[in-house]
Design a protein around this motif. Structure first.
Motif, PDB file in Angstrom:
ATOM      1  N   THR A  43      34.275  19.767  75.083  1.00  0.00           N
ATOM      2  CA  THR A  43      34.142  19.773  73.620  1.00  0.00           C
ATOM      3  C   THR A  43      33.881  18.343  73.136  1.00  0.00           C
ATOM      4  O   THR A  43      34.567  17.411  73.547  1.00  0.00           O
ATOM      5  CB  THR A  43      35.424  20.324  72.966  1.00  0.00           C
ATOM      6  OG1 THR A  43      35.700  21.611  73.530  1.00  0.00           O
ATOM      7  CG2 THR A  43      35.267  20.473  71.466  1.00  0.00           C
ATOM      8  N   TYR A  44      32.878  18.202  72.273  1.00  0.00           N
ATOM      9  CA  TYR A  44      32.509  16.891  71.733  1.00  0.00           C
ATOM     10  C   TYR A  44      32.472  16.974  70.209  1.00  0.00           C
ATOM     11  O   TYR A  44      32.065  17.997  69.651  1.00  0.00           O
ATOM     12  CB  TYR A  44      31.109  16.476  72.220  1.00  0.00           C
ATOM     13  CG  TYR A  44      30.999  16.389  73.720  1.00  0.00           C
ATOM     14  CD1 TYR A  44      31.166  15.182  74.392  1.00  0.00           C
ATOM     15  CD2 TYR A  44      30.720  17.536  74.476  1.00  0.00           C
ATOM     16  CE1 TYR A  44      31.065  15.116  75.782  1.00  0.00           C
ATOM     17  CE2 TYR A  44      30.630  17.476  75.856  1.00  0.00           C
ATOM     18  CZ  TYR A  44      30.794  16.262  76.503  1.00  0.00           C
ATOM     19  OH  TYR A  44      30.703  16.203  77.878  1.00  0.00           O
ATOM     20  N   ARG A  45      32.873  15.899  69.567  1.00  0.00           N
ATOM     21  CA  ARG A  45      32.660  15.804  68.123  1.00  0.00           C
ATOM     22  C   ARG A  45      31.546  14.789  67.892  1.00  0.00           C
ATOM     23  O   ARG A  45      31.368  13.851  68.690  1.00  0.00           O
ATOM     24  CB  ARG A  45      33.938  15.407  67.399  1.00  0.00           C
ATOM     25  CG  ARG A  45      34.446  14.037  67.723  1.00  0.00           C
ATOM     26  CD  ARG A  45      35.625  13.670  66.815  1.00  0.00           C
ATOM     27  NE  ARG A  45      36.466  12.655  67.402  1.00  0.00           N
ATOM     28  CZ  ARG A  45      36.161  11.366  67.487  1.00  0.00           C
ATOM     29  NH1 ARG A  45      35.005  10.912  67.018  1.00  0.00           N
ATOM     30  NH2 ARG A  45      36.991  10.504  68.048  1.00  0.00           N
ATOM     31  N   LEU A  46      30.843  14.972  66.805  1.00  0.00           N
ATOM     32  CA  LEU A  46      29.747  14.050  66.510  1.00  0.00           C
ATOM     33  C   LEU A  46      29.386  14.115  65.036  1.00  0.00           C
ATOM     34  O   LEU A  46      29.776  15.050  64.327  1.00  0.00           O
ATOM     35  CB  LEU A  46      28.506  14.398  67.348  1.00  0.00           C
ATOM     36  CG  LEU A  46      27.912  15.779  67.112  1.00  0.00           C
ATOM     37  CD1 LEU A  46      26.474  15.671  66.641  1.00  0.00           C
ATOM     38  CD2 LEU A  46      27.980  16.591  68.402  1.00  0.00           C
ATOM     39  N   LYS A  47      28.683  13.101  64.609  1.00  0.00           N
ATOM     40  CA  LYS A  47      28.154  13.089  63.239  1.00  0.00           C
ATOM     41  C   LYS A  47      26.636  13.153  63.361  1.00  0.00           C
ATOM     42  O   LYS A  47      26.043  12.383  64.126  1.00  0.00           O
ATOM     43  CB  LYS A  47      28.609  11.816  62.526  1.00  0.00           C
ATOM     44  CG  LYS A  47      28.435  11.857  61.031  1.00  0.00           C
ATOM     45  CD  LYS A  47      29.335  10.843  60.343  1.00  0.00           C
ATOM     46  CE  LYS A  47      28.742   9.464  60.452  1.00  0.00           C
ATOM     47  NZ  LYS A  47      29.546   8.423  59.787  1.00  0.00           N
ATOM     48  N   GLY A  60      29.220  16.782  60.030  1.00  0.00           N
ATOM     49  CA  GLY A  60      30.100  16.700  61.193  1.00  0.00           C
ATOM     50  C   GLY A  60      29.944  17.959  62.033  1.00  0.00           C
ATOM     51  O   GLY A  60      29.974  19.067  61.493  1.00  0.00           O
ATOM     52  N   LEU A  61      29.771  17.791  63.325  1.00  0.00           N
ATOM     53  CA  LEU A  61      29.543  18.947  64.196  1.00  0.00           C
ATOM     54  C   LEU A  61      30.462  18.905  65.417  1.00  0.00           C
ATOM     55  O   LEU A  61      30.985  17.850  65.793  1.00  0.00           O
ATOM     56  CB  LEU A  61      28.090  18.965  64.692  1.00  0.00           C
ATOM     57  CG  LEU A  61      26.985  19.070  63.646  1.00  0.00           C
ATOM     58  CD1 LEU A  61      25.624  19.000  64.325  1.00  0.00           C
ATOM     59  CD2 LEU A  61      27.106  20.358  62.838  1.00  0.00           C
ATOM     60  N   PRO A  94      35.239  27.650  61.411  1.00  0.00           N
ATOM     61  CA  PRO A  94      34.054  26.813  61.198  1.00  0.00           C
ATOM     62  C   PRO A  94      32.781  27.646  61.352  1.00  0.00           C
ATOM     63  O   PRO A  94      32.781  28.641  62.086  1.00  0.00           O
ATOM     64  CB  PRO A  94      34.162  25.757  62.303  1.00  0.00           C
ATOM     65  CG  PRO A  94      35.122  26.287  63.301  1.00  0.00           C
ATOM     66  CD  PRO A  94      36.001  27.283  62.607  1.00  0.00           C
ATOM     67  N   ALA A  95      31.725  27.232  60.667  1.00  0.00           N
ATOM     68  CA  ALA A  95      30.454  27.967  60.765  1.00  0.00           C
ATOM     69  C   ALA A  95      29.856  27.772  62.149  1.00  0.00           C
ATOM     70  O   ALA A  95      29.808  26.654  62.668  1.00  0.00           O
ATOM     71  CB  ALA A  95      29.489  27.451  59.702  1.00  0.00           C
ATOM     72  N   ALA A  96      29.426  28.880  62.754  1.00  0.00           N
ATOM     73  CA  ALA A  96      28.746  28.815  64.043  1.00  0.00           C
ATOM     74  C   ALA A  96      27.263  28.568  63.756  1.00  0.00           C
ATOM     75  O   ALA A  96      26.656  29.311  62.979  1.00  0.00           O
ATOM     76  CB  ALA A  96      28.939  30.131  64.786  1.00  0.00           C
ATOM     77  N   LEU A  97      26.678  27.557  64.363  1.00  0.00           N
ATOM     78  CA  LEU A  97      25.313  27.176  63.983  1.00  0.00           C
ATOM     79  C   LEU A  97      24.263  27.567  65.018  1.00  0.00           C
ATOM     80  O   LEU A  97      23.299  28.255  64.697  1.00  0.00           O
ATOM     81  CB  LEU A  97      25.265  25.667  63.713  1.00  0.00           C
ATOM     82  CG  LEU A  97      26.231  25.181  62.626  1.00  0.00           C
ATOM     83  CD1 LEU A  97      26.218  23.666  62.530  1.00  0.00           C
ATOM     84  CD2 LEU A  97      25.892  25.803  61.272  1.00  0.00           C
ATOM     85  N   PHE A  98      24.422  27.120  66.237  1.00  0.00           N
ATOM     86  CA  PHE A  98      23.415  27.408  67.265  1.00  0.00           C
ATOM     87  C   PHE A  98      24.098  27.733  68.586  1.00  0.00           C
ATOM     88  O   PHE A  98      25.076  27.088  68.946  1.00  0.00           O
ATOM     89  CB  PHE A  98      22.513  26.190  67.514  1.00  0.00           C
ATOM     90  CG  PHE A  98      21.838  25.668  66.275  1.00  0.00           C
ATOM     91  CD1 PHE A  98      20.784  26.344  65.697  1.00  0.00           C
ATOM     92  CD2 PHE A  98      22.286  24.480  65.696  1.00  0.00           C
ATOM     93  CE1 PHE A  98      20.174  25.849  64.544  1.00  0.00           C
ATOM     94  CE2 PHE A  98      21.682  23.985  64.549  1.00  0.00           C
ATOM     95  CZ  PHE A  98      20.618  24.664  63.969  1.00  0.00           C
ATOM     96  N   ILE A  99      23.540  28.707  69.307  1.00  0.00           N
ATOM     97  CA  ILE A  99      23.983  28.943  70.688  1.00  0.00           C
ATOM     98  C   ILE A  99      22.749  28.854  71.572  1.00  0.00           C
ATOM     99  O   ILE A  99      21.669  29.343  71.193  1.00  0.00           O
ATOM    100  CB  ILE A  99      24.713  30.295  70.854  1.00  0.00           C
ATOM    101  CG1 ILE A  99      25.196  30.453  72.301  1.00  0.00           C
ATOM    102  CG2 ILE A  99      23.859  31.470  70.428  1.00  0.00           C
ATOM    103  CD1 ILE A  99      26.218  31.565  72.496  1.00  0.00           C
ATOM    104  N   ILE A 112      26.868  25.049  69.134  1.00  0.00           N
ATOM    105  CA  ILE A 112      27.168  23.998  68.162  1.00  0.00           C
ATOM    106  C   ILE A 112      27.769  24.670  66.935  1.00  0.00           C
ATOM    107  O   ILE A 112      27.276  25.707  66.477  1.00  0.00           O
ATOM    108  CB  ILE A 112      25.885  23.235  67.760  1.00  0.00           C
ATOM    109  CG1 ILE A 112      25.299  22.525  68.994  1.00  0.00           C
ATOM    110  CG2 ILE A 112      26.175  22.217  66.653  1.00  0.00           C
ATOM    111  CD1 ILE A 112      23.912  21.945  68.764  1.00  0.00           C
ATOM    112  N   MET A 113      28.847  24.082  66.447  1.00  0.00           N
ATOM    113  CA  MET A 113      29.435  24.617  65.220  1.00  0.00           C
ATOM    114  C   MET A 113      29.815  23.477  64.282  1.00  0.00           C
ATOM    115  O   MET A 113      29.848  22.298  64.685  1.00  0.00           O
ATOM    116  CB  MET A 113      30.613  25.523  65.523  1.00  0.00           C
ATOM    117  CG  MET A 113      31.732  24.883  66.268  1.00  0.00           C
ATOM    118  SD  MET A 113      32.963  26.140  66.704  1.00  0.00           S
ATOM    119  CE  MET A 113      34.257  25.110  67.358  1.00  0.00           C
ATOM    120  N   GLU A 114      30.105  23.887  63.074  1.00  0.00           N
ATOM    121  CA  GLU A 114      30.511  22.937  62.041  1.00  0.00           C
ATOM    122  C   GLU A 114      31.863  22.301  62.414  1.00  0.00           C
ATOM    123  O   GLU A 114      32.692  22.943  63.044  1.00  0.00           O
ATOM    124  CB  GLU A 114      30.659  23.751  60.751  1.00  0.00           C
ATOM    125  CG  GLU A 114      31.210  23.041  59.575  1.00  0.00           C
ATOM    126  CD  GLU A 114      31.623  24.037  58.487  1.00  0.00           C
ATOM    127  OE1 GLU A 114      31.960  25.208  58.797  1.00  0.00           O
ATOM    128  OE2 GLU A 114      31.588  23.638  57.324  1.00  0.00           O
TER     129      GLU A 114
END
Lengths: 347, 144
Positions: A43-47, A60-61, A94-99, A112-114
């Motif tokens: 798991t990674y956090r990023l801006k 933020g993702l 959190p919103a799920a954005l891309f798989i 990737i999620m919010e």
């Protein structure tokens, strides 16, 4: 993790986002860092900064990438579908954005999620993390659990991805699943777990009142809360499935998650308060007989998780030290809890 | 061996948690280092008690098997007697653990049989749960 490895992930992400967001431009990844977010996925956090429709945006993702060796797992899609299915409902996620399951982007599948900022997650080993918020947090926690139980299964999209048991077979499906994991992974005999499994089979619970989404790991430590004590996100849907909603209730109230305060479920409120909040939100009636069964079952399920973690670590498949630590502490704790629950019924 | 192994492990655990972990505060490494520190603390406790716990478990089950052997039938009775009389061959923790594992496999078999005996097996079931309760108490591991 080295700077080079992080830079590579950053570059891969930008390439991918250009592909899935062709209407945007000027992608820039910053503050990329690996975080603790469950041992089963990186798991990674990023801006992320980018421009779209003439405006500069910053978001933020969270990136969740499969570990090496789990390319055939399907539960990433399950987890992603659960986030997507509950987003915008009474269950904060959190919103799920891309798989993405094509390996060309990042060598392994990922989604990737919010990111939900400004929140804390308590460690299960932390003493009394929710004390300042009192039973109000417990009411939210069990009300959200009730909302998961009340959710229309069809609307979540999960039915297409999982085995669908009947109301009568929910318990057997889950017990057989975890018994097999213990069969396959135990590194030493487990007399207490075996006694519990035999007890559960001899004394099956009543049929489920409703076929519900079961989070599978709904407990303290798996949600985000802000400084006011408001729950902002329910996380870790990796074990989501369809089944008896009492399964989640029995896991959430398991003494292992009481943060050293056994008189408060989840270290937050009394069992009676938890039942009240859950009944109100779920529209279901608390059934003591079913609860007793699922409480014992969840200790067996816990043992299945810890035994499996121990094996994964011992085999060298995954070197995350939390697997070994959980194998030690939680196995001994669940054995002790099971003895307390069973010795008078069985002896 | 001096300094004591347990003391050394606990000391280094505190160095990891108290001094090294803050150097990487906020990073993924921080969580891993704290977890490794906690593992060392656990290991410091376990290396001290592991042999005694295994011997206690073996002795406890041997006493149970000796009592149970005359009241069960056939081959299991004989295996219980043999297990009850088995001597400890080595005090290496790995050897004791293997001995305990053998006894626990037999315990599972005995308990399954006692459960099938209904009211007749009640006292045996009670004795088995007493053994299991002591085993669970002995093995409890907790931070702090």
């Amino acid at each position: 993790m080295s700077e080079t490895a992080l830079q590579e992930i950053s570059d891969q992400l930008v390439r991918y986002l250009k592909h899935v967001m062709p209407e945007a431009s000027g992608f820039e990844v910053s503050d990329l860092a690996r975080i603790h977010g469950g041992a089963s996925r990186e798991t990674y956090r990023l801006k992320l900064s980018y421009a779209m429709e003439g405006r500069e945006r910053v978001r933020g993702l969270i990136l969740r990438r499969d570990p090496v060796g789990s390319l055939i797992d399907t539960d990433r899609r399950l987890e992603f579908t659960a986030y997507a299915g509950f987003h915008g409902s009474k269950v904060p996620v959190p919103a799920a954005l891309f798989i993405e399951e094509d390996l060309k982007w990042m060598e392994r599948p990922f989604f990737i999620m919010e990111r939900i900022d400004g929140c804390d997650v308590a460690s299960p080993f932390q003493p009394s993390p929710y004390e300042a918020f009192g039973p109000r947090m417990g009411a939210q926690f069990f009300s959200i659990l009730g909302s998961i139980a009340a959710q229309d299964v069809e609307a979540t999209g999960l039915r297409e991805l999982v085995e669908v048991p009947s109301l009568e077979t929910c318990w057997d499906k889950e017990l057989s699943h975890w018994e097999k994991i213990i069969d396959d992974d135990e590194l030493e005999p487990q007399p207490i777990a075996r006694a519990a499994i035999r007890y559960l089979r001899r004394n099956p619970p009543p049929p489920a009142q409703r076929l519900s989404v079961v989070h599978g790991d709904y407990r303290t430590g798996n949600f985000l809360y802000d400084s006011e004590g408001t729950i902002k996100g329910i996380l870790d849907w990796e074990m989501v499935h369809l089944g008896d909603p009492m399964e989640d209730f029995g896991w959430a109230t398991n003494p292992l998650w009481a943060h050293g305060t056994p008189e408060k479920v989840g270290g937050m409120c009394s069992l009676e308060e938890a039942i009240r909040s859950w009944e109100e939100a779920s529209g279901l009636k608390f059934d003591k007989q079913a609860y007793d069964w699922w409480l014992i079952f969840n200790c067996v399920k816990g043992l299945g998780i810890w035994i499996s973690s121990s094996k994964e670590y011992a085999d060298g498949e995954n070197h995350d030290p939390v697997l070994a630590l959980a194998g030690w502490i939680c196995t001994s704790a669940h054995n002790k809890i099971l003895v307390e629950l069973l010795k008078d019924r069985e002896g | 061996m001096k300094p004591d192994l347990g003391h050394a492990l606990a000391t280094e655990a505190m160095t990891l948690i108290g001094e090294i972990s803050p150097l990487v505060a906020g990073s993924y490494r921080e969580g891993s280092i704290n977890t490794i520190g906690a593992m060392l603390l656990m290991a410091s406790i376990e290396q001290e008690r592991a042999a005694e716990n295994a011997v206690s478990a073996i002795t406890d089950m041997a006493a149970l098997f000796k009592e149970a052997a005359p009241v069960v039938q056939g081959g299991l009775s004989e295996r219980l007697s043999v297990a009850a009389a088995r001597e400890i061959e080595s005090y290496l923790v790995s050897s004791l653990a293997a001995h305990r594992d053998d006894m626990q496999r037999l315990l599972i078999e005995l308990q399954t049989l006692a459960e099938d005996q209904g009211a007749e097996g009640l006292s045996l079931r009670k004795r088995i749960w007493e053994v299991l309760a002591r085993e669970a108490d002995r093995n409890i591991m907790a931070l702090g």
